[in-house]
Design a protein around this motif. Structure first.
Motif, PDB file in Angstrom:
ATOM      1  N   GLU A 124       0.830  -1.208   0.000  1.00 55.74           N
ATOM      2  CA  GLU A 124       0.000   0.000   0.000  1.00 55.74           C
ATOM      3  C   GLU A 124       0.861   1.254   0.000  1.00 55.74           C
ATOM      4  O   GLU A 124       0.540   2.245  -0.666  1.00 55.74           O
ATOM      5  CB  GLU A 124      -0.945  -0.012   1.204  1.00 55.74           C
ATOM      6  CG  GLU A 124      -2.070  -1.028   1.096  1.00 55.74           C
ATOM      7  CD  GLU A 124      -2.847  -0.900  -0.205  1.00 55.74           C
ATOM      8  OE1 GLU A 124      -3.302   0.217  -0.521  1.00 55.74           O
ATOM      9  OE2 GLU A 124      -2.989  -1.903  -0.922  1.00 55.74           O
ATOM     10  N   ALA A 125       1.977   1.216   0.756  1.00 52.63           N
ATOM     11  CA  ALA A 125       2.889   2.357   0.786  1.00 52.63           C
ATOM     12  C   ALA A 125       3.486   2.592  -0.594  1.00 52.63           C
ATOM     13  O   ALA A 125       3.580   3.738  -1.063  1.00 52.63           O
ATOM     14  CB  ALA A 125       3.997   2.119   1.817  1.00 52.63           C
ATOM     15  N   SER A 126       3.895   1.513  -1.256  1.00 49.50           N
ATOM     16  CA  SER A 126       4.497   1.642  -2.580  1.00 49.50           C
ATOM     17  C   SER A 126       3.493   2.118  -3.617  1.00 49.50           C
ATOM     18  O   SER A 126       3.818   2.916  -4.501  1.00 49.50           O
ATOM     19  CB  SER A 126       5.104   0.309  -3.022  1.00 49.50           C
ATOM     20  OG  SER A 126       6.247   0.002  -2.251  1.00 49.50           O
ATOM     21  N   ARG A 127       2.260   1.637  -3.526  1.00 44.14           N
ATOM     22  CA  ARG A 127       1.227   2.071  -4.459  1.00 44.14           C
ATOM     23  C   ARG A 127       0.990   3.577  -4.318  1.00 44.14           C
ATOM     24  O   ARG A 127       0.892   4.289  -5.316  1.00 44.14           O
ATOM     25  CB  ARG A 127      -0.070   1.291  -4.202  1.00 44.14           C
ATOM     26  CG  ARG A 127      -0.014  -0.163  -4.665  1.00 44.14           C
ATOM     27  CD  ARG A 127      -1.186  -0.971  -4.110  1.00 44.14           C
ATOM     28  NE  ARG A 127      -2.469  -0.435  -4.545  1.00 44.14           N
ATOM     29  CZ  ARG A 127      -3.061  -0.728  -5.701  1.00 44.14           C
ATOM     30  NH1 ARG A 127      -2.460  -1.538  -6.556  1.00 44.14           N
ATOM     31  NH2 ARG A 127      -4.238  -0.222  -6.019  1.00 44.14           N
ATOM     32  N   ALA A 128       0.915   4.029  -3.079  1.00 44.17           N
ATOM     33  CA  ALA A 128       0.721   5.463  -2.842  1.00 44.17           C
ATOM     34  C   ALA A 128       1.932   6.250  -3.317  1.00 44.17           C
ATOM     35  O   ALA A 128       1.797   7.357  -3.861  1.00 44.17           O
ATOM     36  CB  ALA A 128       0.472   5.709  -1.356  1.00 44.17           C
ATOM     37  N   ALA A 129       3.126   5.678  -3.131  1.00 43.73           N
ATOM     38  CA  ALA A 129       4.361   6.363  -3.547  1.00 43.73           C
ATOM     39  C   ALA A 129       4.428   6.504  -5.065  1.00 43.73           C
ATOM     40  O   ALA A 129       4.895   7.529  -5.582  1.00 43.73           O
ATOM     41  CB  ALA A 129       5.581   5.614  -3.030  1.00 43.73           C
ATOM     42  N   ILE A 130       3.960   5.500  -5.793  1.00 44.02           N
ATOM     43  CA  ILE A 130       3.932   5.584  -7.260  1.00 44.02           C
ATOM     44  C   ILE A 130       2.976   6.693  -7.688  1.00 44.02           C
ATOM     45  O   ILE A 130       3.306   7.534  -8.534  1.00 44.02           O
ATOM     46  CB  ILE A 130       3.482   4.247  -7.886  1.00 44.02           C
ATOM     47  CG1 ILE A 130       4.505   3.153  -7.618  1.00 44.02           C
ATOM     48  CG2 ILE A 130       3.271   4.410  -9.402  1.00 44.02           C
ATOM     49  CD1 ILE A 130       4.020   1.751  -7.969  1.00 44.02           C
ATOM     50  N   ARG A 131       1.805   6.693  -7.092  1.00 46.25           N
ATOM     51  CA  ARG A 131       0.806   7.710  -7.432  1.00 46.25           C
ATOM     52  C   ARG A 131       1.335   9.115  -7.118  1.00 46.25           C
ATOM     53  O   ARG A 131       1.198  10.043  -7.916  1.00 46.25           O
ATOM     54  CB  ARG A 131      -0.471   7.434  -6.643  1.00 46.25           C
ATOM     55  CG  ARG A 131      -1.595   8.424  -6.910  1.00 46.25           C
ATOM     56  CD  ARG A 131      -2.306   8.092  -8.188  1.00 46.25           C
ATOM     57  NE  ARG A 131      -3.291   9.128  -8.500  1.00 46.25           N
ATOM     58  CZ  ARG A 131      -4.370   8.919  -9.210  1.00 46.25           C
ATOM     59  NH1 ARG A 131      -4.618   7.726  -9.713  1.00 46.25           N
ATOM     60  NH2 ARG A 131      -5.206   9.893  -9.473  1.00 46.25           N
ATOM     61  N   ASP A 132       1.959   9.261  -5.958  1.00 49.59           N
ATOM     62  CA  ASP A 132       2.541  10.555  -5.573  1.00 49.59           C
ATOM     63  C   ASP A 132       3.600  10.992  -6.579  1.00 49.59           C
ATOM     64  O   ASP A 132       3.655  12.159  -6.973  1.00 49.59           O
ATOM     65  CB  ASP A 132       3.177  10.465  -4.187  1.00 49.59           C
ATOM     66  CG  ASP A 132       2.156  10.326  -3.068  1.00 49.59           C
ATOM     67  OD1 ASP A 132       0.957  10.572  -3.318  1.00 49.59           O
ATOM     68  OD2 ASP A 132       2.557   9.966  -1.950  1.00 49.59           O
ATOM     69  N   ALA A 133       4.452  10.046  -6.973  1.00 49.44           N
ATOM     70  CA  ALA A 133       5.540  10.371  -7.903  1.00 49.44           C
ATOM     71  C   ALA A 133       5.003  10.846  -9.246  1.00 49.44           C
ATOM     72  O   ALA A 133       5.502  11.819  -9.824  1.00 49.44           O
ATOM     73  CB  ALA A 133       6.442   9.152  -8.101  1.00 49.44           C
ATOM     74  N   LEU A 134       3.978  10.168  -9.742  1.00 50.30           N
ATOM     75  CA  LEU A 134       3.396  10.558 -11.032  1.00 50.30           C
ATOM     76  C   LEU A 134       2.689  11.914 -10.938  1.00 50.30           C
ATOM     77  O   LEU A 134       2.741  12.712 -11.876  1.00 50.30           O
ATOM     78  CB  LEU A 134       2.441   9.474 -11.519  1.00 50.30           C
ATOM     79  CG  LEU A 134       3.088   8.118 -11.831  1.00 50.30           C
ATOM     80  CD1 LEU A 134       2.021   7.088 -12.186  1.00 50.30           C
ATOM     81  CD2 LEU A 134       4.114   8.230 -12.952  1.00 50.30           C
ATOM     82  N   SER A 135       2.050  12.162  -9.796  1.00 57.58           N
ATOM     83  CA  SER A 135       1.402  13.458  -9.595  1.00 57.58           C
ATOM     84  C   SER A 135       2.438  14.580  -9.540  1.00 57.58           C
ATOM     85  O   SER A 135       2.241  15.655 -10.128  1.00 57.58           O
ATOM     86  CB  SER A 135       0.581  13.445  -8.298  1.00 57.58           C
ATOM     87  OG  SER A 135      -0.493  12.526  -8.387  1.00 57.58           O
ATOM     88  N   GLU A 136       3.551  14.330  -8.859  1.00 55.21           N
ATOM     89  CA  GLU A 136       4.631  15.311  -8.782  1.00 55.21           C
ATOM     90  C   GLU A 136       5.241  15.546 -10.169  1.00 55.21           C
ATOM     91  O   GLU A 136       5.615  16.672 -10.511  1.00 55.21           O
ATOM     92  CB  GLU A 136       5.699  14.854  -7.798  1.00 55.21           C
ATOM     93  CG  GLU A 136       5.264  14.904  -6.344  1.00 55.21           C
ATOM     94  CD  GLU A 136       6.345  14.425  -5.398  1.00 55.21           C
ATOM     95  OE1 GLU A 136       7.515  14.825  -5.560  1.00 55.21           O
ATOM     96  OE2 GLU A 136       6.029  13.634  -4.488  1.00 55.21           O
ATOM     97  N   LEU A 137       5.330  14.472 -10.938  1.00 57.64           N
ATOM     98  CA  LEU A 137       5.846  14.582 -12.302  1.00 57.64           C
ATOM     99  C   LEU A 137       4.987  15.527 -13.131  1.00 57.64           C
ATOM    100  O   LEU A 137       5.500  16.424 -13.811  1.00 57.64           O
ATOM    101  CB  LEU A 137       5.888  13.200 -12.950  1.00 57.64           C
ATOM    102  CG  LEU A 137       6.121  13.152 -14.462  1.00 57.64           C
ATOM    103  CD1 LEU A 137       7.568  13.497 -14.777  1.00 57.64           C
ATOM    104  CD2 LEU A 137       5.764  11.782 -15.019  1.00 57.64           C
ATOM    105  N   LEU A 138       3.671  15.350 -13.067  1.00 55.16           N
ATOM    106  CA  LEU A 138       2.769  16.186 -13.855  1.00 55.16           C
ATOM    107  C   LEU A 138       2.767  17.630 -13.363  1.00 55.16           C
ATOM    108  O   LEU A 138       2.536  18.555 -14.145  1.00 55.16           O
ATOM    109  CB  LEU A 138       1.354  15.606 -13.808  1.00 55.16           C
ATOM    110  CG  LEU A 138       1.171  14.242 -14.490  1.00 55.16           C
ATOM    111  CD1 LEU A 138      -0.260  13.745 -14.325  1.00 55.16           C
ATOM    112  CD2 LEU A 138       1.552  14.315 -15.958  1.00 55.16           C
TER     113      LEU A 138
END
Length: 201
Positions: free
Chosen positions: A83-97
């Motif tokens: 769950e932590a990694s899933r949230a981290a991926i989502r956060d990373a992509l949001s930061e990218l955009l």
């Protein structure tokens, strides 16, 4: 803040080597994420080893594409780490955009993919730290507001240190390319935890 991170690495895990091994799934997930983003950017040619089918995502909005990437890269397995990694991926992509306003998740440049990998790594470390010690930090603070402020400060410091670790590796000629992402993330994590462990007050 630095003493808390030093204690987390030294006492909680017995040193930077053990801590970086504990975060081994972060490096593995970073490798899968890198391959997924590279495959999406590859165009119409279908990669039989790809975890995502680009053709199925064309025309989808950014949220739908991010959801698909998260599901493909780190499927739900019932663990807190997942769950932590899933949230981290989502956060990373949001930061990218947010960083690259014209970025297309289906056609990321090398620079954008590298940014996503670095941000994912940093966010995953942050989320693991918060899972392990976040509640304790809040409970030991004079007020909840101060505890949350301390967590915010630690979160920022972890991200800065992870980014610095990647920069250090790049200065030695290392490249964050798809074939070596997992090993480079492992090395960046080891460098990061060494910085935390060796803090001198």
């Amino acid at each position: 803040m630095r003493r808390a991170l030093k204690g987390y690495v030294r006492s909680g895990y017995g040193g930077s080597g053990t801590a970086s091994r504990r975060m081994g799934s972060t490096a593995t997930t970073a490798g899968v994420l890198s391959r997924a983003l590279s495959s999406l950017a590859g165009g119409a040619t279908r990669d039989p080893t790809a975890v995502l089918d680009r053709a199925l995502l064309v025309g989808r909005n950014a949220d739908e594409i991010m959801d698909a990437i998260v599901e493909a890269v780190r499927p739900v397995d019932g663990t807190q780490d997942a769950e932590a990694s899933r949230a981290a991926i989502r956060d990373a992509l949001s930061e990218l955009l947010a960083r690259y306003e014209n970025a297309n998740l289906l056609q990321l440049t090398d620079e954008q993919r590298e940014f996503a990998i670095e941000r994912f790594t940093a966010n995953d470390v942050v989320r693991r730290f918060e899972l392990d010690t976040g509640q304790v930090i809040i409970e030991k603070a004079p007020t909840t507001t101060m505890g949350l402020a301390r967590l915010k400060e630690i979160r920022s410091y972890i991200k800065q240190t992870v980014s610095a670790s990647f920069r250090t590796l790049k200065q030695t000629g290392r490249q964050l390319n798809t074939g070596k992402v997992t090993q480079m993330v492992r090395d960046a994590l080891r460098e990061t935890f060494t910085v935390f462990e060796e803090y001198v007050s």
